[in-house]
Scaffold this active site. Structure first.
Site, PDB file in Angstrom:
ATOM      1  CD  GLU A   1      16.362 -11.671 -11.610  1.00 24.73           C
ATOM      2  OE1 GLU A   1      15.911 -12.275 -10.608  1.00 24.73           O
ATOM      3  OE2 GLU A   1      15.938 -10.564 -11.979  1.00 24.73           O
TER       4      GLU A   1
ATOM      5  CD1 TRP B   1      -0.457  -5.262  -3.887  1.00 26.42           C
ATOM      6  CD2 TRP B   1      -0.190  -6.402  -1.994  1.00 26.42           C
ATOM      7  NE1 TRP B   1       0.120  -6.472  -4.194  1.00 26.42           N
ATOM      8  CE2 TRP B   1       0.292  -7.191  -3.054  1.00 26.42           C
ATOM      9  CE3 TRP B   1      -0.127  -6.931  -0.702  1.00 26.42           C
ATOM     10  CZ2 TRP B   1       0.824  -8.455  -2.872  1.00 26.42           C
ATOM     11  CZ3 TRP B   1       0.402  -8.192  -0.523  1.00 26.42           C
ATOM     12  CH2 TRP B   1       0.877  -8.943  -1.600  1.00 26.42           C
TER      13      TRP B   1
ATOM     14  CG  ASN C   1       1.774  -0.353   3.926  1.00 32.39           C
ATOM     15  OD1 ASN C   1       1.456  -1.515   3.700  1.00 32.39           O
ATOM     16  ND2 ASN C   1       2.943   0.156   3.581  1.00 32.39           N
ATOM     17  N   GLY C   2      -0.160  -2.497   5.914  1.00 38.13           N
ATOM     18  CA  GLY C   2       0.333  -3.561   6.796  1.00 38.13           C
ATOM     19  C   GLY C   2      -0.794  -4.430   7.326  1.00 38.13           C
TER      20      GLY C   2
ATOM     21  CB  CYS D   1      -0.873   0.031   1.242  1.00 40.35           C
ATOM     22  SG  CYS D   1      -1.716  -1.504   1.561  1.00 40.35           S
TER      23      CYS D   1
ATOM     24  CG  HIS E   1      19.733 -35.576 -11.954  1.00 34.63           C
ATOM     25  ND1 HIS E   1      20.019 -36.923 -11.868  1.00 34.63           N
ATOM     26  CD2 HIS E   1      20.922 -34.945 -12.072  1.00 34.63           C
ATOM     27  CE1 HIS E   1      21.335 -37.091 -11.913  1.00 34.63           C
ATOM     28  NE2 HIS E   1      21.910 -35.898 -12.041  1.00 34.63           N
TER      29      HIS E   1
ATOM     30  CE  LYS F   1      11.405  -1.635  -7.232  1.00 28.79           C
ATOM     31  NZ  LYS F   1      11.956  -2.587  -8.190  1.00 28.79           N
TER      32      LYS F   1
ATOM     33  CD  GLU G   1       9.598 -10.630 -10.744  1.00 26.56           C
ATOM     34  OE1 GLU G   1       9.593 -10.099  -9.637  1.00 26.56           O
ATOM     35  OE2 GLU G   1      10.504 -10.435 -11.579  1.00 26.56           O
TER      36      GLU G   1
ATOM     37  CE  LYS H   1      13.576  -8.822 -13.298  1.00 28.55           C
ATOM     38  NZ  LYS H   1      13.266  -9.429 -11.989  1.00 28.55           N
TER      39      LYS H   1
ATOM     40  NE  ARG I   1       4.527   1.749  -1.089  1.00 26.95           N
ATOM     41  CZ  ARG I   1       5.503   1.645  -0.195  1.00 26.95           C
ATOM     42  NH1 ARG I   1       6.666   2.197  -0.447  1.00 26.95           N
ATOM     43  NH2 ARG I   1       5.317   1.007   0.941  1.00 26.95           N
TER      44      ARG I   1
HETATM   45  C1  G6P Z   1       9.533  -7.999  -4.376  1.00 26.48           C
HETATM   46  C2  G6P Z   1       9.912  -7.294  -5.672  1.00 26.48           C
HETATM   47  C3  G6P Z   1      11.154  -7.953  -6.264  1.00 26.48           C
HETATM   48  C4  G6P Z   1      12.279  -7.962  -5.242  1.00 26.48           C
HETATM   49  C5  G6P Z   1      11.848  -8.627  -3.916  1.00 26.48           C
HETATM   50  C6  G6P Z   1      12.876  -8.410  -2.827  1.00 26.48           C
HETATM   51  O1  G6P Z   1       9.077  -9.285  -4.625  1.00 26.48           O
HETATM   52  O2  G6P Z   1       8.847  -7.356  -6.595  1.00 26.48           O
HETATM   53  O3  G6P Z   1      11.568  -7.245  -7.419  1.00 26.48           O
HETATM   54  O4  G6P Z   1      13.355  -8.683  -5.756  1.00 26.48           O
HETATM   55  O5  G6P Z   1      10.632  -8.033  -3.463  1.00 26.48           O
HETATM   56  O6  G6P Z   1      12.933  -7.037  -2.575  1.00 26.48           O
HETATM   57  P1  G6P Z   1      14.140  -6.279  -1.910  1.00 26.48           P
HETATM   58  O7  G6P Z   1      13.644  -4.853  -1.834  1.00 26.48           O
HETATM   59  O8  G6P Z   1      14.336  -6.862  -0.551  1.00 26.48           O
HETATM   60  O9  G6P Z   1      15.307  -6.409  -2.789  1.00 26.48           O
END
Ligand code: G6P
Length: 608
Positions: free
Chosen positions: A481, A74, A98-99, A2, A504, A603, A488, A485, A27
């Site tokens: 990674e 959120w 928020n939270g 949020c 395996h 985010k 996501e 991506k 966010r």
């Molecule tokens: C969220 C974001 C990712 C990020 C992860 C860890 O899932 O969408 O992009 O890698 O959090 O975030 P941090 O701020 O701890 O790197």
């Protein structure tokens, strides 16, 4: 997670709050709302979905007051529908939150059946509690001071009252809140982005601190109501840095910014004339590096994968044991750590709840913590013993890109620094690695040319059933990674695998509808990777390979082949990350997805 914005001041609060919420969109959210003073009452307007829907609803709304609060939600408790959107209003009290309030059910029960709830949220409960207190205290700050000790959980809250039309009270335990004052105005927000157009001077609230805004001034108190003297921090980001600058999406802009971001990440730690690094001294923990026998890298998501690359580099160059852990696992597994462990926590936001919990756990265990963050003064940065920064500038796209490659660059320097301090690397080798790193930004520029290739190939790539990403050694976490991506952004099934592990299990998945992305740069493991690639091809897999310039064999074996500039093995991850980001970006775009704000993701993940 949020976003919170509050404004008192001479400008139109509707515009300031909407502008602020817009800058916090990244966010992640699924509904939004505002409550702004009008004729002495808080007029509330809320909408499900994107901010543009709220904006439409507000088009013909006028407000004569100079104070208001806004929120992007959120969903945690209750579906993302209008009745659950914030602000929540109870008997003249309006608040945004928020939270999570963990003892919400218990407190709700205490309120009894006479308390009428109009939403399914835990947030509304806090409005009930404050409304109850204000009936006897007639004082907004005093009411918050009474409610605060009853709340359990991670939260940041901003509250206003119609009977105190020039006041706001902000308080938190967990997710960030900042207060900034500009000419005749005070702003409260969950992130600096929302405040930057008005002021660069901000105060960060610590947990269980309360900001009381009255007119154009504010005071900070502790949870017992004692006034505190707080440090005012000057932000060194500009509002412009957080704009799209002509790119269609923030993510694309941030992908293209990577050469500059990596150069900025390296700059404070490298003597470019001597080709040496002083990064250990810059951590503020230099002496703690002596005598350590283990480094524990802990992070979440993309930061975790960057940490895994770092582990390969540190172990190989410095000859020291490095373990990597996902923060949400580490915190619950009673880790056994020797006295000589140094922990490295990586977090671009510096606010990730699980990583922060690990930080506090490590401090209780007396383990020194070095953090690597992008957001300076974030909670993880503030609470760590030593500090390094990604220096990537504001990253707005939810899926991390430039913060990732900047992290790789900084961790590479850490590996060189430790290796030198332990006598494992000659001055000549140090120079070789530093030269390779300094050359990386220019090489990354050339790799960005593959943007065109992926924008064209996306129409074909989007129709595959799934993607397997493979790599060995330092390239393996890049495969993980790359798969993350694509998940996501494109919402497609993708898996990252150590190439040697393919036989395996994952080999069974391979057919003509499965794309195999093979990271096969010309390094010490190339021949092994090549045989894995041939195994996949023999089973009909569609090979997309990423190798080193001039490798004709790889080109012949692959349906799509991308050549990277020749680089030191340890620098290849910086170059490989770019095509994988562009692949995910273009496939997601071709599928019509919101690239900057993928569904269900946030985010800055400030809840567990
Ligand atoms: C969220 C974001 C990712 C990020 C992860 C860890 O899932 O969408 O992009 O890698 O959090 O975030 P941090 O701020 O701890 O790197």
């Amino acid at each position: 997670m949020c976003g919170i914005v509050g404004y008192y001041g001479p400008e139109n609060p509707k515009d300031v709050i909407l502008g602020g919420l817009k800058s916090l969109e990244y966010r992640g959210y699924d509904s939004a709302g505002v409550a702004i003073l009008n004729h002495g009452e808080f007029k509330r307007v809320r909408a499900e979905g994107k901010l543009s829907t709220l904006q439409k609803k507000l088009e013909h709304e006028a407000f004569d007051g100079h104070l208001g609060i806004g929120h992007t939600r959120w969903a945690t408790h209750g579906a993302p529908v209008e009745k659950n959107a914030h602000p929540h209003t109870v008997r003249g009290i309006s608040l945004v939150h928020n939270g999570i309030i963990e003892n919400y059910l218990e407190l709700k029960e205490e309120l009894g059946p006479q308390a009428q709830f109009t939403s399914d949220t835990d947030s509304e409960l806090v409005a009930h509690l404050i409304a109850g207190e204000i009936e006897s205290t007639h004082d907004l700050l005093a009411s918050v001071l009474r409610v605060l000790p009853r709340l359990q959980g991670a939260y940041s809250i901003l509250v206003v009252s119609k009977d105190h039309p020039d006041e706001m009270v902000a308080f938190k335990n967990g997710p960030p809140l900042i207060v900034g004052s500009a000419k005749g105005a005070v702003l409260v927000a969950s992130d600096v982005q929302a405040i930057l157009p008005y002021t660069k001077k901000v105060v960060y609230l610590n947990d269980l601190e309360i900001a009381h805004i009255k007119g154009e001034s504010f005071e900070i108190y502790d949870s017992r109501g004692q006034a505190l003297k707080k440090v005012v921090t000057t932000i060194d980001w500009t509002a412009e840095q957080a704009q799209k600058e002509g790119y269609e999406h923030f993510m694309l802009k941030e992908i293209f910014e990577q050469p500059r971001a990596v150069a900025r990440a390296l700059a404070p730690h490298v003597d470019v004339a001597k080709h040496t690094t002083n990064i250990l001294e810059n951590t503020g923990l230099a002496e703690r590096f002596h005598g350590i026998d283990r480094i524990a890298i802990i992070a979440c998501g993309t930061s975790f994968y960057a940490g895994q690359v770092g582990a390969y580099l540190i172990e190989k160059l410095a000859g020291i044991t490095v373990t990597t852990d996902i923060a949400s696992e580490f915190r619950y597994r009673d880790p056994v750590l020797s006295k000589n462990t140094l922990a490295v926590l990586i977090s671009q936001s510096g606010e990730t709840a699980d990583t922060l919990a690990v930080l506090r756990q490590l401090k209780r265990l007396d383990v020194p913590v070095l953090s690597l963050c992008n957001v300076k003064n974030s909670t993880i940065d503030r609470e760590s013993d030593g500090h390094l920064y990604m220096n990537a500038g504001p990253e707005v796209g939810v899926a991390s890109t430039k913060a990732f490659t900047s992290t790789l660059a900084v961790l590479h320097l850490v590996a060189v620094g430790i290796a030198r301090s332990r006598g494992r690397l000659s001055a000549l080798d140090e120079e070789r690695y530093i030269r390779a790193l300094l050359a990386a930004p220019a090489q990354m520029e050339t790799v960005l040319a593959c943007d065109k290739f992926f924008s064209e190939a996306a129409t074909t790539l989007k129709s595959y059933r799934g993607f397997l990403y493979m790599g060995r050694g330092v390239n393996y976490p890049i495969a993980l990674e790359g798969a993350l991506k694509l998940k996501e952004l494109a919402y497609m099934h993708a898996e990252g695998y150590a190439a040697g592990e393919m036989k395996h299990g994952p080999l069974a998945l391979i057919d003509a509808r499965m794309a195999v992305v093979m990271l096969a740069p010309s390094d010490g493991l190339y021949e092994k990777t090549l045989s894995n690639l041939e195994e996949a091809k023999a089973r009909g897999g569609v090979i997309i390979s990423i190798g080193t310039f001039g490798n004709e064999k790889l080109r012949d074996l692959s349906a799509h082949y991308l050549a990277l500039p020749r680089a030191e093995w340890s620098v290849n991850p910086l170059l490989e990350a770019i095509p994988l980001q562009l692949l995910a970006y273009h496939v997601a775009h071709a599928l019509g997805h919101d690239v900057d704000q993928p569904r269900n993701l946030a985010k800055s993940v400030t809840v567990e």
